[in-house]
Design a protein around this motif. Structure first.
Motif, short mmCIF file in Angstrom:
data_model
loop_
_atom_site.label_atom_id
_atom_site.label_comp_id
_atom_site.label_asym_id
_atom_site.label_seq_id
_atom_site.Cartn_x
_atom_site.Cartn_y
_atom_site.Cartn_z
N SER A 15 79.10 14.64 15.74
CA SER A 15 79.01 13.60 16.76
C SER A 15 77.72 12.77 16.58
N SER A 37 75.57 15.00 4.64
CA SER A 37 76.10 16.36 4.48
C SER A 37 77.21 16.61 5.47
N ILE A 104 72.45 18.88 12.02
CA ILE A 104 73.28 20.08 11.85
C ILE A 104 73.17 20.85 13.15
N VAL A 105 74.25 21.52 13.55
CA VAL A 105 74.19 22.28 14.79
C VAL A 105 73.74 23.72 14.50
N ASN A 127 68.73 18.54 16.07
CA ASN A 127 68.97 19.98 15.93
C ASN A 127 67.90 20.78 16.70
N LYS A 128 68.07 20.80 18.05
CA LYS A 128 67.06 21.45 18.90
C LYS A 128 66.92 22.92 18.60
N GLU A 129 68.03 23.55 18.13
CA GLU A 129 67.97 25.00 17.87
C GLU A 129 66.87 25.32 16.85
N ILE A 216 77.49 22.34 21.59
CA ILE A 216 76.58 21.79 22.62
C ILE A 216 77.34 21.50 23.91
N MET A 274 74.53 8.22 22.85
CA MET A 274 73.44 8.71 21.99
C MET A 274 72.91 7.65 21.04
P1 NAD Z 1 78.86 18.62 15.83
O1 NAD Z 1 79.50 19.95 15.89
O2 NAD Z 1 79.65 17.42 16.22
O3 NAD Z 1 78.32 18.36 14.35
C1 NAD Z 1 77.60 19.34 13.66
C2 NAD Z 1 77.36 18.93 12.22
O4 NAD Z 1 76.73 20.03 11.54
C3 NAD Z 1 78.63 18.62 11.43
O5 NAD Z 1 78.37 17.61 10.48
C4 NAD Z 1 78.93 19.93 10.71
O6 NAD Z 1 79.68 19.74 9.53
C5 NAD Z 1 77.53 20.44 10.42
N1 NAD Z 1 77.46 21.89 10.33
C6 NAD Z 1 77.97 22.80 11.21
N2 NAD Z 1 77.69 24.05 10.81
C7 NAD Z 1 76.96 23.94 9.68
C8 NAD Z 1 76.37 24.88 8.79
N3 NAD Z 1 76.48 26.21 8.98
N4 NAD Z 1 75.70 24.42 7.72
C9 NAD Z 1 75.59 23.09 7.49
N5 NAD Z 1 76.13 22.15 8.29
C10 NAD Z 1 76.81 22.57 9.37
O7 NAD Z 1 77.53 18.71 16.69
P2 NAD Z 1 76.71 17.53 17.40
O8 NAD Z 1 77.20 17.36 18.78
O9 NAD Z 1 76.64 16.34 16.51
O10 NAD Z 1 75.27 18.21 17.52
C11 NAD Z 1 74.39 18.30 16.40
C12 NAD Z 1 73.02 18.73 16.89
O11 NAD Z 1 72.52 17.70 17.75
C13 NAD Z 1 73.03 20.01 17.73
O12 NAD Z 1 71.87 20.73 17.47
C14 NAD Z 1 73.03 19.50 19.16
O13 NAD Z 1 72.41 20.39 20.05
C15 NAD Z 1 72.19 18.23 19.01
N6 NAD Z 1 72.47 17.23 20.03
C16 NAD Z 1 73.69 16.65 20.13
C17 NAD Z 1 73.94 15.70 21.11
C18 NAD Z 1 75.28 15.00 21.22
O14 NAD Z 1 75.43 14.10 22.03
N7 NAD Z 1 76.27 15.35 20.42
C19 NAD Z 1 72.93 15.36 22.01
C20 NAD Z 1 71.69 15.97 21.89
C21 NAD Z 1 71.45 16.90 20.90
#
Ligand code: NAD
Ligand code: MG
Length: 396
Positions: A15, A37, A104-105, A127-129, A216, A274
């Protein structure tokens, strides 16, 4: 500006990754994609490569890499495909890269994000984690390399915008009394407690205001997301956990506030999209168009606030305890949560059991000092084993 900035997007298929690429595509004169990636949905990664023609793409394993490399060649692209964590670290730290979007999550993002930090890149941190797990070590690495760390989390980006001007130059949060971290309260803010035992992953992922990845989204429903954000805020803004107050604000229009000792309270407002924090961080200290519609206050009409109920949201209490305990506690909290959320998304545990699993893990494993990255990963692994034991004991 002499040449476009070269950007690596870790987690490009997610996302945040897709929103980042949307903003980048609006400003080809400013930004160029260096690497992308993906982990799953590799056909989407191929489409993104065709659209953005990066120098590198990174996938999790060899077979997928060969497939993608063939498809890229057939599409007439010279993009090189790299593999695994090593590939991620390489594209995060390549000398040609200016900025890295860490999207990356989960814990999987820690090493690549740290590789970017150690290489002194501008870090756009979604990637807050990664920061929650390794807090002190992460911030030390930022200081040592002189890397510029810009928060993407909408709340932290809001706080960053409301901090004193000199904060970004390393001069501290002068005059700041409290940070008010807003939270929507998620889809279960008003669900009768007895029904929480029966909510489904799709219900948990149906966030009222934001469209996000599934992990998330569950974290937002449980408010573990806010707990992780509390820990994130302490590291980013040099605050004590007691200085961070969580405020439920169901409209998600105020993205957070900073309370100063003179009684001034500064807030950042915007539509829940975002692309605003992403554009802010990409262009900082300048501003660029993000594609986000202007805020219509008349349509919003009112802004509500309430205190979070820790009985309804035990994950918030657990995260605050981990923030206070510091050391290995946040890494264990995060790892136990990752296991519990994955099991919930797979239909193996019920929603209220997410908090039970995390609480048990935190109670069983003593908090220890974390002096290096190995200690962080040891704490992470221990928590995953203990969470796994909870699952097997309950026949899941
Ligand atoms: P998502 O699940 O949509 O995307 C995650 C991405 O990470 C994908 O490209 C996936 O292919 C990749 N991925 C997953 N597991 C992996 C692994 N083991 N190794 C390598 N790549 C891997 O998640 P998101 O919503 O885009 O969130 C991503 C990060 O951003 C998270 O840490 C989340 O807390 C943070 N975040 C997201 C939002 C939001 O609005 N989506 C807002 C604030 C913070
Ligand atoms: Mg957030």
């Amino acid at each position: 500006m002499s040449r476009p900035q070269r950007i690596t997007v870790l987690g490009a298929t997610g996302s945040i990754g897709l929103s980042t690429l949307d903003v980048i595509a609006r400003h080809p004169e400013r930004y160029q994609v260096f690497a992308l990636s993906g982990f799953t949905r590799l056909s989407e990664l191929l489409a993104l490569c065709v659209r953005h023609a990066p120098q590198f793409a990174v996938v999790p394993e060899q077979a997928a890499a060969r497939g993608l490399q063939d498809d890229l060649r057939a599409a007439g692209l010279s993009t090189r495909v790299l593999v695994g964590e090593e590939g991620l670290c390489q594209v995060a730290s390549d000398p040609e890269v200016d900025a890295v979007m860490a999207a990356i999550v989960g814990a999987a993002g820690l090493r690549p994000t740290l590789a970017a930090v150690e290489a002194g890149k501008k870090i756009l941190l979604a990637n807050k984690e990664a920061l929650v797990m390794s807090g002190a070590l992460f911030m030390q690495a930022v200081r040592k390399s002189g890397s510029v760390l810009l928060p993407i989390d909408s709340e932290h980006n809001a706080i960053f915008q409301c901090m004193p001007q000199d904060f970004a130059r390393g001069l501290g949060a002068v005059g700041v009394r409290r940070i008010l971290l807003t939270a929507s309260g998620g889809p279960f803010r008003q669900t009768p407690m007895a029904e929480l035992m029966h909510v489904t992953p799709d219900q948990a992922c149906a966030h009222p205001n934001w469209s996000m990845g599934r992990k998330i989204s569950v974290d937002s429903a449980s408010m573990m997301n806010k707990g992780l954000e509390l820990i994130e805020a302490c590291w980013l803004f040099d605050a004590k956990p007691s200085q961070v107050e969580v405020v439920i604000h169901p409209q998600s229009v105020i993205h957070s506030l900073v309370d100063y000792i003179d009684g001034s309270v500064l807030a950042q407002l915007g539509n829940p999209d975002m692309r605003t924090p992403i554009s802010n961080a990409l262009a900082w200290p300048e501003r660029i168009d993000s594609g986000v519609a202007p805020l219509d206050l008349f349509a919003i009409a009112r802004l509500d606030f309430q205190a979070p109920d820790e009985e309804r949201f035990p994950c918030l209490r657990l995260a605050r305890q981990a923030a206070e305990a510091g050391n290995s506690a946040p890494a264990m909290l995060n790892a136990a949560n990752e296991v519990a959320v994955a099991a919930f998304l797979d239909g193996r545990v019920r929603y209220p059991e997410i908090a039970s699993i995390i609480e048990e893990v935190l109670n069983l494993e003593p908090v220890v000092a974390v002096d290096d990255l190995e200690a962080v990963f040891t704490a992470d692994a221990k928590a995953r084993v203990l969470a796994g034991q909870w699952l097997s004991r309950h026949g899941r």
